[in-house]
Design a protein around this motif. Structure first.
Motif, mmCIF file in Angstrom:
data_model
loop_
_atom_site.group_PDB
_atom_site.id
_atom_site.type_symbol
_atom_site.label_atom_id
_atom_site.label_comp_id
_atom_site.label_asym_id
_atom_site.label_seq_id
_atom_site.Cartn_x
_atom_site.Cartn_y
_atom_site.Cartn_z
ATOM 1 N N HIS A 158 26.681 -7.668 0.228
ATOM 2 C CA HIS A 158 26.725 -6.232 -0.062
ATOM 3 C C HIS A 158 25.393 -5.787 -0.674
ATOM 4 C CE1 HIS A 158 27.681 -8.070 -3.919
ATOM 5 N NE2 HIS A 158 27.239 -6.961 -4.492
ATOM 6 N N LEU A 159 25.163 -4.479 -0.605
ATOM 7 C CA LEU A 159 23.928 -3.920 -1.154
ATOM 8 C C LEU A 159 24.061 -3.786 -2.665
ATOM 9 C CD1 LEU A 159 23.111 -1.097 1.430
ATOM 10 C CD2 LEU A 159 22.213 -3.416 1.353
ATOM 11 N N ASP A 160 23.011 -4.165 -3.349
ATOM 12 C CA ASP A 160 22.968 -4.031 -4.810
ATOM 13 C C ASP A 160 21.838 -3.059 -5.142
ATOM 14 O OD1 ASP A 160 23.179 -4.320 -7.483
ATOM 15 O OD2 ASP A 160 22.352 -6.347 -7.598
ATOM 16 N N PHE A 161 22.220 -1.840 -5.512
ATOM 17 C CA PHE A 161 21.211 -0.809 -5.764
ATOM 18 C C PHE A 161 20.573 -1.015 -7.137
ATOM 19 C CE2 PHE A 161 24.331 1.494 -2.988
ATOM 20 C CZ PHE A 161 23.540 1.493 -1.854
ATOM 21 N N LYS A 162 19.264 -1.124 -7.160
ATOM 22 C CA LYS A 162 18.498 -1.250 -8.408
ATOM 23 C C LYS A 162 17.354 -0.245 -8.383
ATOM 24 C CE LYS A 162 17.785 -5.624 -7.557
ATOM 25 N NZ LYS A 162 18.725 -5.815 -6.440
ATOM 26 N N LYS A 163 16.684 -0.116 -9.515
ATOM 27 C CA LYS A 163 15.616 0.875 -9.641
ATOM 28 C C LYS A 163 14.527 0.696 -8.585
ATOM 29 C CE LYS A 163 12.046 2.533 -12.804
ATOM 30 N NZ LYS A 163 11.365 2.311 -14.099
ATOM 31 N N ASP A 164 14.201 -0.561 -8.250
ATOM 32 C CA ASP A 164 13.104 -0.830 -7.319
ATOM 33 C C ASP A 164 13.563 -1.090 -5.896
ATOM 34 O OD1 ASP A 164 11.066 -0.603 -9.276
ATOM 35 O OD2 ASP A 164 11.555 -2.591 -10.012
ATOM 36 N N GLY A 165 14.831 -0.791 -5.609
ATOM 37 C CA GLY A 165 15.314 -0.959 -4.242
ATOM 38 C C GLY A 165 16.477 -1.930 -4.173
ATOM 39 N N ILE A 166 16.763 -2.396 -2.961
ATOM 40 C CA ILE A 166 17.894 -3.301 -2.760
ATOM 41 C C ILE A 166 17.431 -4.753 -2.665
ATOM 42 C CG2 ILE A 166 19.283 -1.531 -1.623
ATOM 43 C CD1 ILE A 166 18.459 -2.745 1.068
ATOM 44 N N ASP A 167 16.125 -4.992 -2.809
ATOM 45 C CA ASP A 167 15.563 -6.327 -2.606
ATOM 46 C C ASP A 167 15.314 -7.071 -3.911
ATOM 47 O OD1 ASP A 167 15.229 -5.900 0.239
ATOM 48 O OD2 ASP A 167 13.551 -4.588 -0.282
ATOM 49 N N GLY A 185 0.784 -1.237 0.000
ATOM 50 C CA GLY A 185 0.000 0.000 0.000
ATOM 51 C C GLY A 185 0.809 1.277 0.000
ATOM 52 N N GLU A 186 0.217 2.337 0.558
ATOM 53 C CA GLU A 186 0.748 3.696 0.430
ATOM 54 C C GLU A 186 2.114 3.880 1.082
ATOM 55 O OE1 GLU A 186 -0.754 8.294 1.275
ATOM 56 O OE2 GLU A 186 -2.089 6.600 1.631
ATOM 57 N N LYS A 187 2.342 3.223 2.216
ATOM 58 C CA LYS A 187 3.632 3.378 2.904
ATOM 59 C C LYS A 187 4.790 2.966 2.002
ATOM 60 C CE LYS A 187 3.723 3.329 7.935
ATOM 61 N NZ LYS A 187 4.037 2.528 9.141
ATOM 62 N N ILE A 188 4.650 1.800 1.386
ATOM 63 C CA ILE A 188 5.710 1.307 0.503
ATOM 64 C C ILE A 188 5.811 2.176 -0.749
ATOM 65 C CG2 ILE A 188 6.320 -0.593 -1.046
ATOM 66 C CD1 ILE A 188 5.606 -2.529 1.119
ATOM 67 N N THR A 189 4.665 2.621 -1.267
ATOM 68 C CA THR A 189 4.662 3.482 -2.458
ATOM 69 C C THR A 189 5.471 4.755 -2.213
ATOM 70 O OG1 THR A 189 2.501 2.655 -3.145
ATOM 71 C CG2 THR A 189 3.207 4.741 -4.085
ATOM 72 N N ASN A 190 5.247 5.402 -1.061
ATOM 73 C CA ASN A 190 5.964 6.638 -0.726
ATOM 74 C C ASN A 190 7.452 6.387 -0.508
ATOM 75 O OD1 ASN A 190 3.582 8.087 -0.869
ATOM 76 N ND2 ASN A 190 3.153 7.930 1.312
ATOM 77 N N ALA A 191 7.768 5.283 0.184
ATOM 78 C CA ALA A 191 9.179 4.957 0.444
ATOM 79 C C ALA A 191 9.906 4.645 -0.860
ATOM 80 C CB ALA A 191 9.269 3.769 1.397
ATOM 81 N N LEU A 192 9.232 3.945 -1.777
ATOM 82 C CA LEU A 192 9.821 3.619 -3.072
ATOM 83 C C LEU A 192 10.057 4.885 -3.895
ATOM 84 C CD1 LEU A 192 10.748 1.497 -5.099
ATOM 85 C CD2 LEU A 192 8.373 1.233 -5.832
ATOM 86 N N MET A 193 9.131 5.831 -3.794
ATOM 87 C CA MET A 193 9.269 7.095 -4.532
ATOM 88 C C MET A 193 10.502 7.868 -4.035
ATOM 89 S SD MET A 193 6.375 10.077 -4.951
ATOM 90 C CE MET A 193 5.105 8.819 -5.091
ATOM 91 N N ASN A 194 10.688 7.914 -2.711
ATOM 92 C CA ASN A 194 11.857 8.599 -2.143
ATOM 93 C C ASN A 194 13.154 7.918 -2.572
ATOM 94 O OD1 ASN A 194 10.169 10.390 -0.822
ATOM 95 N ND2 ASN A 194 10.121 9.201 1.067
ATOM 96 N N TYR A 195 13.146 6.583 -2.564
ATOM 97 C CA TYR A 195 14.339 5.823 -2.973
ATOM 98 C C TYR A 195 14.674 6.107 -4.436
ATOM 99 C CZ TYR A 195 17.211 1.850 -4.362
ATOM 100 O OH TYR A 195 18.214 1.076 -4.882
ATOM 101 N N ARG A 196 13.653 6.061 -5.303
ATOM 102 C CA ARG A 196 13.895 6.245 -6.738
ATOM 103 C C ARG A 196 14.427 7.640 -7.061
ATOM 104 N NH1 ARG A 196 8.621 3.176 -9.386
ATOM 105 N NH2 ARG A 196 9.503 1.063 -9.372
ATOM 106 N N GLU A 197 14.010 8.617 -6.273
ATOM 107 C CA GLU A 197 14.491 9.985 -6.505
ATOM 108 C C GLU A 197 16.008 10.046 -6.315
ATOM 109 O OE1 GLU A 197 13.623 14.421 -4.687
ATOM 110 O OE2 GLU A 197 12.033 12.917 -4.581
ATOM 111 N N ILE A 198 16.507 9.399 -5.251
ATOM 112 C CA ILE A 198 17.952 9.371 -5.001
ATOM 113 C C ILE A 198 18.632 8.454 -6.021
ATOM 114 C CG2 ILE A 198 19.744 8.813 -3.301
ATOM 115 C CD1 ILE A 198 17.632 9.347 -1.117
ATOM 116 N N TYR A 199 17.966 7.359 -6.379
ATOM 117 C CA TYR A 199 18.541 6.406 -7.332
ATOM 118 C C TYR A 199 18.779 7.064 -8.694
ATOM 119 C CZ TYR A 199 19.101 2.247 -10.228
ATOM 120 O OH TYR A 199 19.573 1.311 -11.111
ATOM 121 N N SER A 200 17.891 7.966 -9.078
ATOM 122 C CA SER A 200 18.046 8.677 -10.347
ATOM 123 C C SER A 200 19.345 9.484 -10.349
ATOM 124 C CB SER A 200 16.840 9.597 -10.571
ATOM 125 O OG SER A 200 17.008 10.374 -11.724
#
Length: 564
Positions: free
Chosen positions: A405-414, A152-167
């Protein structure tokens, strides 16, 4: 929901037109009657691969058309707007024609679209699930997105914040990699940029210069015509026996008349104004004639300059403004390449900071997903228990847990894959490896029950997903499909009488021979006909009064279950 479906000249279907309702609609009939052909037609309407083999023998083309009624918040609106497709009053019409030579024509709300666009739009409308078809829930690459939808919304908002930095991360990484090219490539790139920069600088371009040159060239190219026209105009106004003399003569007489009778004052004033206006015009024309001078060398200069500008446009941009912008851009790149070691250090320091921020956002997103995964597991176990798989264990597995190690991808580290164990003592295995048809049907239904509330799909189609089950499991599957129909319109092809009994609408598919050709027909069943069809499904070829009573009992049980 899918409101209406029209199929014409498709396989053994001559012509079928059917209206669908909300809730659960089942389609039953003898094997080979054409049940799966209707699903094939819907699959093509959603952008599936077409073939001339689908066209009814002897016909020029097959036609499939569907009308969908959309809720105001349906995801199809945003997807359609991306392709310039307007949706009015929540109505969307998809149409596909396949000719006998294999060519396809696709339309959405009357607009011609490609098959890929039809597929994009169709994916938001219908989810077709057949037992042996590779479906979205069996696609491991889709599991993470499904988990996010459930969260739901919590994950949607967190993903949006992550993608902004990922860009920013991706952009900075590209800059570093570009600067780390080998020396030869850097030298070659600098030579090219320096040549281009010098080429643009030497041209000494001015904004709108080309437009001014086009205007001047037009004037010089038409010098003679312009001069002759101005000369004739001036002679007409000021020459011997010219118009201005006659108007001045008339003005004098009107002035005398106006002094004697005021009703002619207006005529006098209009004539006087015209006279003085023409005097001004003749003065402008005379000045223009005096200043006109034809310079053939200037015309050559203009042609040469226009050619030079056009050459630059072909190389660096369609307008002078774009050329100058490109020049500024390569100046900046030359500065970066010349001082690349310092620039690399600067970018790497920036990258360290970005990675720290990205790790914080990624871990927070992962934490939310793990919480969501626990809730999803609880929901799935409850659904599976109702389907008599109470010993089954379902678990979304996070592949990250196995990495150092962390692997940064568009949709997160998972990376998430749905795992399941259907029997006690058996290890968890990826959902895509489940082999038993009966188990697979129940697992898919459990997942559909939950995800149908989160996916926003208009219609879900089950094509004989109940194969391989019977008895109490069949009843449980019927109830589960009915529950899914509370959130989405469900169309179901079934051989189970329990599923047919739970239907809100029941269609019988049959085929008959007419004029030496086989054709499929669709009939909506009323209560008595429904009892007979369910009795046939129970007993097979021979029906008895006992099977009819059993059919009535199934319908009564279904009615009670739906009401509760």
């Amino acid at each position: 929901m899918l409101q209406e479906l029209s199929i014409k000249n498709f396989a053994i279907i001559d012509e079928i037109y059917v209206s669908f309702e909300k809730g659960l609609t089942v389609l039953t009939g003898e094997t080979g009657a054409g049940k799966s052909i209707i699903i094939d037609a819907l699959h093509l309407l959603m952008g599936g691969r077409g073939s001339s083999e689908f066209v009814r023998h002897g016909e020029k083309k097959a036609e499939i058309e569907g009308l969908f009624d959309l809720a105001p918040d349906h995801p199809c609106y945003s997807r359609s707007s991306e392709f310039g497709i307007e949706i009015e009053e929540g109505m969307l019409v998809l149409r596909r024609e396949i000719s006998h030579n294999g060519k396809s024509v696709c339309r959405i709300n009357g607009k011609l679209v490609t098959i890929s666009i039809l597929r994009e739009i169709g994916s938001t409308l219908v989810d077709i699930h057949g037992q042996h078809e590779h479906q979205e829930l069996m696609d491991e690459s889709r599991h993470l997105a499904l988990l996010d939808q459930f969260g739901g919304e919590k994950i949607t908002n967190a993903l949006m914040n992550y993608r902004e930095i990922y860009s920013t991360y991706v952009k900075t990484l590209k800059q570093i990699n570009d600067l780390k090219l080998n020396e030869q490539q850097i030298a070659q790139r600098l030579d090219l940029l320096q040549f281009q920069a010098k080429d643009i600088q030497n041209a000494d371009l001015k904004l709108n210069e080309d437009e001014q040159l086009f205007t001047e060239r037009k004037q010089l190219s038409n010098f003679e015509k312009i001069y002759e026209s101005l000369k004739a105009s001036y002679d007409g106004i000021q020459g011997e026996k010219a118009g201005l003399d006659y108007i001045g003569h008339a003005m004098g007489h009107l002035e005398s008349a106006a002094e004697l009778d005021e009703q002619y004052s207006e005529a006098y004033e209009a004539t006087a104004n015209s006279y003085y206006l023409l005097e001004d015009v003749s003065a402008q024309i005379r000045e223009g004639l005096e200043n006109m001078e034809f310079d053939p060398d200037r015309l050559n200069e203009i042609e040469s300059r226009i050619h030079e500008i056009n050459q630059l446009k072909r190389k660096y941009g369609g307008t002078i403004e774009e050329i100058l912008e490109y020049g500024a851009k390569i100046e900046e790149e030359m500065e970066t390449l010349t001082n690349r070691e310092a620039r690399i250090d600067q970018l790497e320091q920036k990258m360290d900071s970005i990675k720290k921020d990205l790790a914080v956002e990624g871990k927070y997103l992962s934490k939310l997903r793990k919480q969501s995964a626990e809730r999803l597991s609880t929901y799935i176990h409850r659904e599976l228990k109702e389907l008599y798989m109470d010993k089954a264990v379902f678990k979304p597995v996070f592949i990250l847990d196995e990495k150092d190690h962390l692997d940064f991808k568009k949709d997160g580290i998972d990376e998430v894959v749905f795992y399941i164990s259907t029997n006690p003592g058996e290890p968890l295995k990826p959902l895509s490896k489940i082999a038993s048809g009966g188990e697979l049907s129940r697992i898919m239904l459990a997942l559909k029950t939950i995800f149908s509330k989160h996916q926003g799909i208009t219609s879900i189609i089950f094509d004989e997903v109940d194969t391989g089950v019977s008895g109490r499991v069949a009843q449980a599957i019927a109830e589960k499909i009915s529950n899914i129909a509370r959130h989405s319109q469900v169309l179901c092809i079934t051989h189970l009488p329990q599923v047919a009994a739970m239907s809100d609408t029941h269609f019988l598919i049959s085929k008959k021979e007419e004029s030496g050709r086989t054709k499929t027909q669709l009939t909506i069943l009323q209560k008595k006909q429904k009892i007979n069809e369910i009795a046939r499904m129970i007993s097979g070829a021979e029906m008895t009064e006992l099977t009819r009573e059993h059919a009535k009992e199934l319908l009564e049980i279904a009615s009670t279950l739906k009401n509760t």
